[in-house]
Scaffold this motif. Structure first.
Motif, mmCIF file in Angstrom:
data_model
loop_
_atom_site.group_PDB
_atom_site.id
_atom_site.type_symbol
_atom_site.label_atom_id
_atom_site.label_comp_id
_atom_site.label_asym_id
_atom_site.label_seq_id
_atom_site.Cartn_x
_atom_site.Cartn_y
_atom_site.Cartn_z
ATOM 1 N N VAL A 1 0.763 -1.048 0.149
ATOM 2 C CA VAL A 1 0.033 0.001 -0.115
ATOM 3 C C VAL A 1 0.919 1.273 0.013
ATOM 4 C CG1 VAL A 1 -1.880 1.276 1.340
ATOM 5 C CG2 VAL A 1 -1.921 -1.263 1.227
ATOM 6 N N GLY A 2 2.230 1.262 0.107
ATOM 7 C CA GLY A 2 2.948 2.238 0.144
ATOM 8 C C GLY A 2 3.481 2.645 1.847
ATOM 9 N N VAL A 3 3.187 2.026 2.693
ATOM 10 C CA VAL A 3 3.391 2.534 4.201
ATOM 11 C C VAL A 3 4.462 1.704 4.881
ATOM 12 C CG1 VAL A 3 2.047 2.564 6.357
ATOM 13 C CG2 VAL A 3 0.811 3.233 4.349
ATOM 14 N N THR A 4 5.227 2.445 5.600
ATOM 15 C CA THR A 4 6.206 1.702 6.249
ATOM 16 C C THR A 4 5.612 0.379 7.357
ATOM 17 O OG1 THR A 4 7.483 3.468 6.285
ATOM 18 C CG2 THR A 4 8.127 2.008 8.072
ATOM 19 N N ALA A 5 6.124 -0.752 7.187
ATOM 20 C CA ALA A 5 5.672 -1.773 8.170
ATOM 21 C C ALA A 5 6.887 -2.671 8.533
ATOM 22 C CB ALA A 5 4.812 -2.488 7.214
ATOM 23 N N HIS A 6 6.829 -2.732 10.075
ATOM 24 C CA HIS A 6 7.846 -3.752 10.583
ATOM 25 C C HIS A 6 7.291 -4.825 11.141
ATOM 26 C CE1 HIS A 6 11.691 -4.470 12.591
ATOM 27 N NE2 HIS A 6 10.920 -4.974 13.772
ATOM 28 N N GLN A 7 7.753 -5.872 10.817
ATOM 29 C CA GLN A 7 7.346 -7.460 11.080
ATOM 30 C C GLN A 7 8.084 -7.810 12.453
ATOM 31 O OE1 GLN A 7 4.838 -9.606 8.934
ATOM 32 N NE2 GLN A 7 4.641 -10.333 11.185
ATOM 33 N N ILE A 8 7.466 -8.181 13.442
ATOM 34 C CA ILE A 8 7.829 -8.468 14.774
ATOM 35 C C ILE A 8 7.851 -10.026 14.460
ATOM 36 C CG2 ILE A 8 7.895 -8.888 17.205
ATOM 37 C CD1 ILE A 8 6.732 -6.334 17.297
ATOM 38 N N VAL A 9 9.008 -10.743 14.599
ATOM 39 C CA VAL A 9 9.016 -11.932 14.323
ATOM 40 C C VAL A 9 9.118 -12.543 16.192
ATOM 41 C CG1 VAL A 9 10.310 -14.248 13.748
ATOM 42 C CG2 VAL A 9 10.626 -11.860 12.445
ATOM 43 N N THR A 10 7.995 -13.128 16.457
ATOM 44 C CA THR A 10 7.669 -13.787 17.589
ATOM 45 C C THR A 10 7.555 -14.930 17.915
ATOM 46 O OG1 THR A 10 5.207 -13.604 17.331
ATOM 47 C CG2 THR A 10 6.170 -11.592 18.342
ATOM 48 N N GLY A 11 8.083 -15.992 16.945
ATOM 49 C CA GLY A 11 7.913 -17.366 17.114
ATOM 50 C C GLY A 11 6.514 -17.872 17.360
ATOM 51 N N THR A 12 6.410 -18.324 18.483
ATOM 52 C CA THR A 12 5.296 -18.737 18.903
ATOM 53 C C THR A 12 4.427 -18.204 19.912
ATOM 54 O OG1 THR A 12 6.125 -20.546 20.513
ATOM 55 C CG2 THR A 12 5.649 -21.477 18.301
ATOM 56 N N ALA A 13 4.776 -16.840 20.253
ATOM 57 C CA ALA A 13 4.337 -16.163 21.222
ATOM 58 C C ALA A 13 2.796 -15.992 20.961
ATOM 59 C CB ALA A 13 5.196 -14.670 21.265
ATOM 60 N N CYS A 14 2.097 -15.611 22.196
ATOM 61 C CA CYS A 14 0.688 -15.460 21.906
ATOM 62 C C CYS A 14 0.162 -14.198 22.274
ATOM 63 C CB CYS A 14 -0.186 -16.424 23.114
ATOM 64 S SG CYS A 14 0.515 -16.268 24.543
ATOM 65 N N HIS A 15 1.252 -13.377 22.388
ATOM 66 C CA HIS A 15 0.666 -11.699 22.605
ATOM 67 C C HIS A 15 2.150 -10.893 22.476
ATOM 68 C CE1 HIS A 15 2.774 -13.287 26.306
ATOM 69 N NE2 HIS A 15 3.410 -11.905 26.517
ATOM 70 N N LEU A 16 1.819 -9.642 21.863
ATOM 71 C CA LEU A 16 3.207 -8.770 22.030
ATOM 72 C C LEU A 16 3.373 -8.364 23.641
ATOM 73 C CD1 LEU A 16 2.460 -6.695 18.760
ATOM 74 C CD2 LEU A 16 3.966 -8.578 19.080
ATOM 75 N N ASP A 17 4.510 -7.906 23.837
ATOM 76 C CA ASP A 17 4.669 -7.042 25.170
ATOM 77 C C ASP A 17 5.786 -5.745 24.628
ATOM 78 O OD1 ASP A 17 7.734 -7.732 24.919
ATOM 79 O OD2 ASP A 17 7.216 -9.708 26.201
ATOM 80 N N ALA A 18 5.679 -4.996 25.792
ATOM 81 C CA ALA A 18 6.234 -3.752 25.745
ATOM 82 C C ALA A 18 7.912 -3.652 25.025
ATOM 83 C CB ALA A 18 6.270 -2.987 27.063
ATOM 84 N N HIS A 19 8.379 -5.015 25.527
ATOM 85 C CA HIS A 19 9.793 -4.813 25.072
ATOM 86 C C HIS A 19 9.928 -5.350 23.815
ATOM 87 C CE1 HIS A 19 9.987 -5.486 29.294
ATOM 88 N NE2 HIS A 19 11.212 -4.767 29.155
ATOM 89 N N LEU A 20 9.063 -6.252 23.109
ATOM 90 C CA LEU A 20 9.184 -6.371 21.517
ATOM 91 C C LEU A 20 8.875 -5.306 20.795
ATOM 92 C CD1 LEU A 20 7.095 -9.822 21.667
ATOM 93 C CD2 LEU A 20 9.542 -9.508 20.988
#
Ligand SMILES: [Zn+2]
Lengths: 120, 268
Positions: free
Chosen positions: B103-122
């Protein structure tokens, strides 16, 4: 299962308490988890031994304090008990309420062994 | 039984009764939020956002509720008006970040493995790998899960929770922790309401109010471009509100009120 992440955070905090108090180990860990905290006590109890393995609290007992859900009504001002998916005022039935307890996720207290247990 | 006071203490069992306060043991009162470390990091992330005047929005839902489709349509509509960026944390498809970049927008993919949630450190690690220059709107697409992400503050200002009409209208009652924390509830895929007879949008809203949540309920279909204007207007309003807060040095946390915050304000 995010309870493992919570268990790891718990172990880190208790480790800091043991260190600050120059203790040998923790024997009892009391946590207060409200039904609205999003952490299931049974799952945390299952995850805790995995997170605590080899640490100075691996033989500690994990105890859960009960935290009932209570809401304060912004319409009539009364405090009443509520259910997890019906946070309505128990007196007037209004939904304009504020949680006053039931969403806690706290390390309440830790019992420590400060001297080597072998000394009589 | 003790003759003096009627208690059950005898010289023989006295040592047992007093065991908890035995020499060499001590009880320490702590009263600290279990996720204090995450919450501290989240507060730090929020400072990052506020310093740059960014509005950060955490998108949460079950898997398959249409978060990425909504994001695509939203970014197409807003990218010429505001500078947007996306943090992708959903594992459902590995191509989410590619879809956003298309779409033309900056995107960063977090690679979390099998994590079931994001946290503040990620999220913090992701922020330092992104170019945030000029960014006004940051969307964080959380892992598709209605349970785990609810407990972890990321530093966002707002939680937006999606509920697709192909799910049950009683989901807010089944996942109260998640829906109580929503600053807006989006009923998605509403174009399918015509062919579904078991999802009542009014009931979904009632279940949300039963959680004492006053959040707006917006009905939309990103694919059929239905109801998108109200959602875009809400975003513009929220960005204006964020700018007004930043101008006077204030911030905002999502609807979730953690004990950490209550304890801080009580002790402050
Ligand atoms: Zn009332």
């Amino acid at each position: 299962m995010h309870e493992l992440a919570v268990a790891q955070a718990l172990v880190e905090q208790v480790e800091a308490v043991i260190h600050q108090n120059h203790a040998q180990r923790a024997t009892l860990i009391r946590v207060r988890i409200g039904p609205l905290a999003g952490v299931v006590p049974d799952l945390l109890a299952t995850a805790f031994p995995l997170a605590a393995a080899g640490s100075r609290m691996e033989h500690a007992k994990l105890e859960f304090a009960h935290a009932p859900i209570r809401v304060c009504c912004q319409t009539c001002g009364l405090d009443t008990e509520a259910a997890m998916n019906r946070l309505l005022c128990g007196a007037c039935g209004d939904w304009h309420t504020r949680i006053i307890s039931g969403d806690e996720l706290l390390l309440e207290s830790v019992e420590l062994e400060t001297a080597p247990s072998l000394t009589p | 039984m003790c003759d003096t006071c009627g208690c059950n203490l005898t010289p023989g069992n006295k040592h047992l009764a007093f065991k908890p306060v035995a020499k060499g043991a001590t009880a320490v009162s702590v009263l600290k939020g279990l996720l204090a470390k995450n919450d501290d990091q989240a507060a730090h992330n929020r400072e990052h956002f506020d310093r740059r005047g960014i509005l950060a929005i955490n998108l949460m839902s079950s898997p398959g509720s249409g978060k990425t489709a909504l994001l695509e349509a939203t970014l197409v509509a807003l990218k010429d008006e505001f500078t947007c960026a996306v943090i992708e944390g959903d594992l459902e498809t590995e191509n989410d970040a590619l879809r956003i970049r298309a779409v033309g927008v900056t995107a960063h993919q977090i690679v979390t493995g099998t994590a079931c949630h994001l946290d503040a450190h990620l999220v913090h690690d992701a922020l330092h790998q992104m170019n945030l220059d000029g960014v006004e709107l940051l969307f964080i697409e959380n892992v598709g899960n209605l349970v785990c992400p609810a407990s972890f503050d990321l530093g966002q200002h707002l939680n937006v929770t999606l509920l697709s009409v192909t799910e049950g209208d009683d989901k807010p009652a089944k996942y109260p922790v998640m829906f109580r924390a929503a600053d807006a509830m989006l009923l998605t895929k509403t174009d399918l309401l015509a062919v579904l007879d078991d999802f009542d949008p009014d009931k979904a809203e009632t279940h949300l109010r039963n959680l004492a949540n006053p959040a707006p309920v917006l009905r939309l279909s990103a694919r059929k471009n239905l109801g998108m204007n109200a959602w875009l207007a809400w975003l513009r309003e929220q960005l204006a509100a964020q700018r007004a807060r930043v101008a006077i040095g204030q911030s905002r946390r999502p609807a979730i009120q953690s004990d950490g915050e209550k304890l801080h304000s009580a002790s402050a």
